[in-house]
Design an enzyme around this catalytic site. Structure first.
Site, short mmCIF file in Angstrom:
data_model
loop_
_atom_site.label_atom_id
_atom_site.label_comp_id
_atom_site.label_asym_id
_atom_site.label_seq_id
_atom_site.Cartn_x
_atom_site.Cartn_y
_atom_site.Cartn_z
CG HIS A 1 -1.84 1.12 1.37
ND1 HIS A 1 -3.16 1.06 1.03
CD2 HIS A 1 -1.63 2.40 1.80
CE1 HIS A 1 -3.74 2.23 1.25
NE2 HIS A 1 -2.82 3.06 1.72
CD GLU A 2 1.58 3.58 3.75
OE1 GLU A 2 1.76 4.64 3.13
OE2 GLU A 2 0.55 3.36 4.44
CG HIS B 1 0.44 6.35 -0.68
ND1 HIS B 1 -0.54 7.12 -1.24
CD2 HIS B 1 -0.13 5.69 0.37
CE1 HIS B 1 -1.68 6.94 -0.56
NE2 HIS B 1 -1.46 6.07 0.41
CD GLU C 1 -5.65 5.80 0.62
OE1 GLU C 1 -4.73 6.63 0.80
OE2 GLU C 1 -5.78 4.77 1.31
#
Lengths: 499, 499
Positions: free
Chosen positions: A263-264, A267, A293
Site C-alpha cells: 500500500h505505502e 504511494h 489513495e
C-alpha cells in the site's frame, strides 16, 4: 531579461519554501520512526516553528506580488503551470487571517493530546469540546474560502479539488446500497471460507526479504527510498530522490506488514515518478488525496490480492517462510487474504466493507458542518449507522468514534478521499485492462509495465492536473463508481459462490 | 519590564537559530548514515541553504543590537553568560565580509570534491591549487580576526579559545622529544608482544550487544540518543535530548567498533550532561574541540584500554563472543589492545604514536600560514617528518598528506586540538585518581561514578567556561603535558618491559 530575473527569483523563493518542507519532512519521519523517546518534545517545537514559517512565506505579500506579476508577464508554459497551483494555495491560505490560523494550529495540537487522553480513558466527552471548536473553525474556514452550493464543498476542495457534496451524495448513496446488498448476500451464502488460518509464525527478517523482493518487482527504487519500522505505516517524501515508506511487522500475521507495505509503496511509486521538472515547487505532489489513495489501493488490492499475483509469487513467498504455511492450499490461501468480515476498525476492514466505514464518517461530517448534529450526539449516531450498514454495534467509543485521529487534527472533508481512491483505482484498473492487458502482465509477473502505465497516465503530472481532469483524460469519462461495484461483485461473487 | 521583553525576544531569536541548527544536524546525520544514495545531492543543497541562513542570522544587525543593548541593561546572570559566548561568535563572524564568507564556503565544497578525486587518482596536485586558496583565506581571516603574536593564534582560537602558538610550541617540542625517545626504547625492547592475533570472527549483533552493555555502564542515556552504522563513526547532537553516535563494525576485528563507539560515547556523555539551562543557546556546546576530544579519549584509552576495565568485563565480552577468543590469555588480550606499532594512518595510530601524527601536521600548518612553505612542498616534508618521528616513510600520498579531510575543508588550527585532548584527558585522569579513586571504581565496574565526576567538573558548564579556565579550576594548574608522558611511560614501560 527583466522577466527572466523575476522568474528565477520566484523559483528561488519556491525552493526556499521547499527547503523548509524537506527539513520538516525529515524531522517528521524521524519523530515517527527512530527518534529517542525524550527528544520528541523539543522536536515537536521545531516542527511547529518550521510549519508556521512555511505558512508565513506561502501567504506572504512577496508570494502574492510574484504571482500577480508573473501571471501577466511570463510566457513560460512550465512557469504558468506552477503559478496556477501556487495561486490556488495562496488564494485559499491567505483568506484565513494569520492569527486565526495560529489559533487553529494550537487547537490542533491540544485536540490531539485530548484525543489520546480520551482513548486512554475511553471517554469521548474529553475530546468533545475540542471537536466542537474544530468544527466551528472549519465552518468559518468554509465561509472564508467561499462555495457555490454547500459549505462542505469548500472543505472537500482542500483534499479533492473539484469534488462537490452533490456529486458525492449521488455516488455514495448508490455505492452504499450496492455494498449493503452484496454483504447481505455473502452473509447468507452457504459457502464457508473460515475453516483455516494464516496466523502461522513468519519471522520478521524473512517477511522483509519477501517484501523487498515484491517492492523491487513493482519498481520501487531503493536508491531513492528506504523502508523502516514504525507503529503506524506511512509514506513520506523528503525530496524527489528520497521517498520513504515504513511498515509494521506482526510475526503471527504476515498480512499486516505485506499489504501495508505494498500500500505505502503504491504511494511512493507516485512520488518517485512525478516529472522532475516540477521539483522544488508545489506541483511536485499528488493531484489530490483521492488520486494518491487510488495508487496505494490499486497496488494493495487490485494487484496484491489478485489470484494471478499469487499464482506467480506464492513459491517465492513459501521459500521465504520455510517453517510455515505448508498445509495451506492455494485456494484457502487466496480466500483467506480476501476474507469478508464486518470489523469495527476502518483500517482493518476488507475490500467490501471498507467504503461503508467511509460513508458513515462522511454522513456525520456533513451533518456537523450543516449544524444538523451536535458533537455530543456523534457516538450514538455512529453506533446506529454501524449497526445499520455492517450489522455490528461497537461496545464502546474506542471501537467507534475514537478510533481515527483525523477529526482531532481538524481534518473535515478528508475521509471521503479514501473511498474516492477506491473508485478511482477500480476505474484505472478497468482502463489498464483494456490498454495493457493487465491480467496477462500480472500473470507474467511483469509488474514494471503496470508501474510504467501508471507513471505515464497518472504519476508524471503531479499536481499539474486536477483529479477529475486526470480521470477524464485517462478513461474518457468522469468518475464512475460502477467499476468498483462491478469489480467487487465479480470477485466476491465467485469467492462466496453467489449466483 | 521593558528589559524583560527584550530578554525574551533575544532568547526567542537564539531559539530560532537553534531550530535551524537542529534541522541541519538531523539532515547531516541522515546524509552520513541512512540516506538513499541518490538523495544526497538535493540534501546537500538544503544543508548549504540552512548553513548560510544560520550564518546570516548570527552576524545580523539584529544580533549586534541585541547584544549591545542587553549587555548594558540586563542584570540576569545567566543571560550575561549567554551574551559573552554570543558576543565572541558575533565579533569573530561579523569581521569576515559576507561575500568573502560565501566564497569560502563555495571553495570548501569544491575542495572536498577535489580531495576525493585526488585520493581516487592518488595525485596531490589535483588538490594543491584549492589548498593554496584555502590557506590564503585562512591568512586573510587571521588578519580580520586579529592577533597579538602570530597569525596562527587567530586560527587556533576558532577551535581552542585562549590557546596560543607560543604555548603549543613549548608543549609540543617537549612532547615530541619524550615520545620519540619512548618509542625508540620500545623498538629496541626484547619483549615481543606480537605472537598472537585478535582477528577472530565476532558477529556484528554480538558485538553490538557488548557495546550497548558497555555504553549503559558508562551512563549513556538511550532514551536521549541512539547508535547507528556509518563509514566514519561520529557523534552528533540533534537537540539536548537527542545525542546520537555512530559506529562501524568489522567482524574480523572487534576493536574497530568497540573502541570507536566508546570514543564517540565519550563525546556524547559530554553533550548529554551540559546544564539544560543553556539549551537553545550557543552555550549548549563543548568548551572547545580539545576539551571535547579529552572526553572521548578519556573513555576510549584511559578507561577502555585499562587492564582493570577488562578484569571485570572480559567475562561478559567472552559471553558475547561465544565462538572466539577461547585460547587468548588475559595478558595477551590486554597487550594486543595496547599494541604499539608505527602506522601511516592517524586514525589507526596507537596511544603512543598518535600525538606525533598531530605534531607533524601542526608544524606543517604553521609553516604554511607563516609562508615558510609552499603547498606543493607539503608531500616531501610530510614524508621526511614521518620518517624522522616514526621511522616509516609513506609509499604515496594516500598514506601521507591525502589521508585527512580537514585541510580540504579549510580547517587550519584544528589538528592540535586532538593532541590537546590527549593531554587534557591525562590531566583529568590524574585529578580523578586523587579525588574519586578512579582505579577502584574501574575495578568495581562502577563507571557511572566516573561519569558523574566528569559531568560535575566538565560537562555541565558547556561553553560557559573556556578550556584553560576549566582545566585550572579542576586541577589547580594550567595545561601540563607531563601527565600524559608519565602515564604513557608507566603503562608502556611495563607492557614492553623497559627498565
Amino acid at each position: 531579461m527583466q522577466n527572466t530575473n523575476l522568474e528565477q527569483d520566484f523559483l528561488l523563493f519556491l525552493k526556499e519554501i521547499q527547503g523548509y518542507k524537506e527539513a520538516l519532512a525529515l524531522m517528521e519521519w524521524d519523530s515517527r520512526t527512530i527518534s529517542p523517546a525524550n527528544a520528541l518534545e523539543s522536536k515537536a517545537d521545531v516542527i511547529g516553528f518550521f510549519s508556521t514559517k512555511i505558512h508565513k512565506l506561502s501567504t506572504s505579500k512577496k508570494m502574492g506580488d510574484f504571482l500577480k506579476e508573473l501571471k501577466e508577464k511570463s510566457n513560460n508554459d512550465l512557469l504558468q503551470e506552477i503559478i496556477r497551483v501556487c495561486e490556488e494555495d495562496y488564494s485559499r491560505s491567505s483568506k484565513i487571517p494569520a492569527e486565526e490560523y495560529q489559533e487553529f494550529v494550537t487547537l490542533q495540537s491540544k485536540a490531539e493530546i485530548a484525543w489520546q487522553e480520551a482513548r486512554n480513558k475511553n471517554d469521548f466527552s474529553i475530546l468533545a469540546p475540542y471537536l466542537q471548536k474544530l468544527v466551528d473553525f472549519n465552518k468559518q474556514f468554509a465561509n472564508y474560502w467561499g462555495y457555490e452550493d454547500q459549505p462542505y464543498d469548500a472543505l472537500l476542495h482542500e483534499f479533492e479539488p473539484g469534488m462537490t457534496t452533490k456529486k458525492l451524495d449521488a455516488i455514495f448513496s448508490k455505492l452504499k446500497k450496492d455494498l449493503v446488498a452484496l454483504i447481505t448476500e455473502i452473509k447468507h451464502s452457504t459457502k464457508d471460507n473460515h475453516t483455516f488460518s494464516l496466523n502461522e509464525s513468519f519471522e520478521k527478517n524473512e517477511q522483509n526479504d519477501f517484501i523487498v523482493y515484491t517492492l523491487k518487482k513493482m519498481g520501487y527504487d531503493f536508491n531513492r527510498g528506504r523502508i523502516d519500522e514504525t507503529i503506524h505505516p506511512f509514506e513520506i517524501t523528503i525530496n524527489p530522490d528520497d521517498v520513504r515508506i515504513t511498515t509494521r511487522y506482526d510475526e503471527s500475521d504476515f498480512r499486516m506488514a505485506l499489504f501495508s507495505t505494498i500500500h505505502e509503496a503504491g504511494h511512493a511509486l507516485y512520488e518517485q515518478n512525478i516529472d522532475k521538472k516540477y521539483a522544488n515547487t508545489p506541483v511536485f505532489d499528488g493531484a489530490s488525496m483521492g488520486i494518491h489513495e487510488s495508487q496505494s489501493l490499486f497496488w494493495e488490492n487490485f494487484i496484491g490480492r489478485h489470484p494471478l499475483f499469487w499464482k506467480n509469487n506464492r513459491d517465492d513467498f513459501l521459500r521465504n517462510a520455510p517453517k510455515s504455511f505448508k498445509t495451506v492450499s492455494f485456494d484457502d490461501f487466496y480466500k483467506q487474504i480476501n476474507e469478508v468480515k464486518a470489523s469495527f476498525i476502518r483500517i482493518e476492514a476488507d475490500e467490501l466493507t471498507y467504503c461503508l466505514h467511509i460513508i458513515l464518517r462522511y454522513e456525520i461530517e456533513i451533518a456537523l458542518i450543516n449544524e444538523e448534529l451536535k458533537v455530543e450526539e456523534i457516538p450514538k449516531l455512529w453506533n446506529d449507522k454501524m449497526e445499520a450498514y455492517l450489522g455490528i454495534r461497537p461496545k464502546n467509543d474506542l471501537e467507534g468514534v475514537l478510533q481515527d485521529i483525523h477529526w482531532a487534527t481538524g481534518d473535515f472533508g478528508y475521509f471521503p478521499t479514501y473511498a474516492l481512491g477506491y473508485m478511482y483505482a477500480a476505474q484505472l484498473y478497468q482502463k489498464a485492462s483494456e490498454e495493457i492487458k493487465i491480467e496477462e502482465l500480472i500473470e507474467e509477473n511483469d509488474l514494471i509495465q503496470i508501474k510504467a502505465w501508471l507513471s505515464e497516465n497518472v504519476h508524471r503530472f503531479g499536481r499539474s492536473k486536477r483529479p477529475l481532469e486526470l480521470i477524464e483524460a485517462i478513461s474518457g469519462e468522469g468518475l464512475n463508481p460502477d467499476y468498483l461495484t462491478q469489480y467487487l461483485r465479480a470477485k466476491y461473487g465467485e469467492l462466496y459462490g453467489l449466483s
